[in-house]
Scaffold this active site. Structure first.
Site, PDB file in Angstrom:
ATOM      1  N   LYS A   1     -12.962  -5.356  -6.338  1.00 59.91           N
ATOM      2  CA  LYS A   1     -13.876  -4.229  -6.508  1.00 59.91           C
ATOM      3  C   LYS A   1     -13.148  -2.942  -6.879  1.00 59.91           C
ATOM      4  O   LYS A   1     -13.770  -1.974  -7.297  1.00 59.91           O
ATOM      5  CB  LYS A   1     -14.697  -4.028  -5.234  1.00 59.91           C
ATOM      6  CG  LYS A   1     -13.884  -3.618  -4.017  1.00 59.91           C
ATOM      7  CD  LYS A   1     -14.742  -3.585  -2.758  1.00 59.91           C
ATOM      8  CE  LYS A   1     -13.862  -3.380  -1.528  1.00 59.91           C
ATOM      9  NZ  LYS A   1     -14.575  -3.625  -0.276  1.00 59.91           N
TER      10      LYS A   1
ATOM     11  N   LYS B   1      -7.396 -12.327  -8.998  1.00 60.36           N
ATOM     12  CA  LYS B   1      -8.590 -12.365  -8.152  1.00 60.36           C
ATOM     13  C   LYS B   1      -9.572 -11.252  -8.541  1.00 60.36           C
ATOM     14  O   LYS B   1      -9.150 -10.152  -8.900  1.00 60.36           O
ATOM     15  CB  LYS B   1      -8.148 -12.171  -6.697  1.00 60.36           C
ATOM     16  CG  LYS B   1      -9.075 -12.772  -5.672  1.00 60.36           C
ATOM     17  CD  LYS B   1      -8.479 -12.609  -4.284  1.00 60.36           C
ATOM     18  CE  LYS B   1      -9.464 -11.830  -3.417  1.00 60.36           C
ATOM     19  NZ  LYS B   1      -8.961 -11.473  -2.103  1.00 60.36           N
TER      20      LYS B   1
ATOM     21  N   LYS C   1       0.817  -1.211   0.000  1.00 58.15           N
ATOM     22  CA  LYS C   1       0.000   0.000   0.000  1.00 58.15           C
ATOM     23  C   LYS C   1       0.847   1.255   0.000  1.00 58.15           C
ATOM     24  O   LYS C   1       0.437   2.274  -0.550  1.00 58.15           O
ATOM     25  CB  LYS C   1      -0.974  -0.002   1.187  1.00 58.15           C
ATOM     26  CG  LYS C   1      -2.128  -0.956   0.969  1.00 58.15           C
ATOM     27  CD  LYS C   1      -3.293  -0.656   1.872  1.00 58.15           C
ATOM     28  CE  LYS C   1      -4.461  -1.600   1.577  1.00 58.15           C
ATOM     29  NZ  LYS C   1      -5.527  -1.517   2.590  1.00 58.15           N
TER      30      LYS C   1
END
Ligand code: TRP
Length: 339
Positions: free
Chosen positions: A206, A203, A121
């Protein structure tokens, strides 16, 4: 012994929080949510919206607010019983932040710096590597330890964070006696792992910029049909499960999760038929699978009073339990109580 004494067995505690960072996908539904109502029959369950976690990424206040309400309404629409299970919003239970701070002081800088999600991140959000992003896992540990959770259903990406929560719990138990239950990953019936419709080796996510790659839990039947029809497959034209056919295999696993059919049965059903027929059937099955959830959600999202009163009830019940743990921790550490 007195025959009147009733021994009620205490159910084990399961806890899971979901970040309000956008509408969850079919992958989240089939991999987790679908099983929660069943899980809630056997365990003492707490489910929550991890809104404190989601401000590690800057979000427009209006957007954040509507996402918190949406994710909470989604949790209320999963067929869980809000009288039996606690469904709450993290920021409405102040003990999360309080214990989070305390746990920061019992976690080494090096331990937090090793978290692979932090490393990923901080690359992805290089312009905003805030301290919250760094201490994200200690807040998550607080979420879990506050409720003395026995089990936490976690995906692959959260395993390292749960491991850290276990380390912190063990460390503090060794220092102060039994403060916390050491949480274990929940090993239930494995939910389906759903891959991207456009790049089926990745995967389903969203946050994928290509919205055709995922089905959101709130997509309309039209959109679901369109997205499945444009899913990437291969040129062979035969429906069977194989690592060499990630697109078709992914659709088969979705179809299997929705219908309960085995891969063999699916292969039989579509023997001699083309991908067009198969995709139409998959779309139909997904639409049917989401229909009861969707009906419940549409009803609840329009009932703001019900949402707010459920939040209040959830927060009160969660806080009662959280306070018990926090009080014990503070006392053991040496803080002064005037009570
Ligand atoms: N970090 C989790 C995620 O992004 C969300 C989360 C926050 C969580 N606190 C938790 C999950 C406690 C399980 C238990 O998916």
């Amino acid at each position: 012994m007195d025959g009147n004494i009733q021994v009620t067995e205490k159910k084990q505690v399961v806890l899971s929080l979901v970040q309000p960072t956008g509408t969850p996908t079919l992958g989240n539904y089939l991999g987790a949510f679908k099983n929660w109502a069943k899980m809630a029959e056997d365990y003492d369950c707490l489910f929550g919206a991890a809104d404190l976690h989601s401000i590690t990424v800057r979000t427009e206040p209006k957007v954040l607010k509507s996402r918190i309400i949406e994710i909470y309404a989604i949790l209320l629409s999963l067929g869980l019983n809000p009288e039996k299970n606690i469904i709450f919003v993290q920021s409405q239970v102040p003990q999360h932040s309080q214990l989070g701070w305390i746990l920061n002081c019992y976690t080494q800088f090096g331990e937090a710096a090793r978290m692979t999600q932090f490393k990923d991140k901080s690359k992805k959000y290089a312009e905003n590597v805030n301290v919250g992003l760094f201490s994200y896992p200690t807040l998550m540990a607080a979420d879990i330890l506050l409720y003395q959770a026995d089990f936490v259903p976690v995906g692959e990406d959260q395993k390292q964070h749960l491991e850290l929560a276990r380390d912190i719990a063990t460390r503090m138990n060794n220092l102060y006696g039994n403060l916390f239950t050491v949480p274990a990953p929940f090993i239930g019936k494995a939910g389906a792992k759903v891959m991207s419709l456009q790049e089926p080796t990745k995967k389903m996510s969203k946050t994928d910029p290509n919205t055709k790659s995922f089905i959101s839990m709130l997509d309309t039947p039209d959109v679901i049909l369109k997205k499945i029809k444009s899913a990437v497959t291969d040129s062979e034209g035969k429906v069977y499960y194989s690592e060499e056919k990630p697109g078709i295999s992914n659709l088969m696993s979705i179809y299997s999760a929705c219908t309960g059919l085995s891969y063999e049965e699916i292969e039989k059903e579509f023997d001699g038929k083309g991908y067009g027929d198969f995709k139409a059937a998959v779309a139909e099955a997904v639409i049917e699978e989401l229909r009861p959830f969707r009906a419940e959600f549409d009803r609840i999202i329009n009932d703001k009073a019900y949402i707010l009163s459920s939040m209040e009830k959830g927060a009160e019940r969660a806080e009662k339990r959280a306070r018990r743990t926090l009080d014990k921790v503070m006392k053991k550490i040496g803080f002064v109580s005037y009570r």
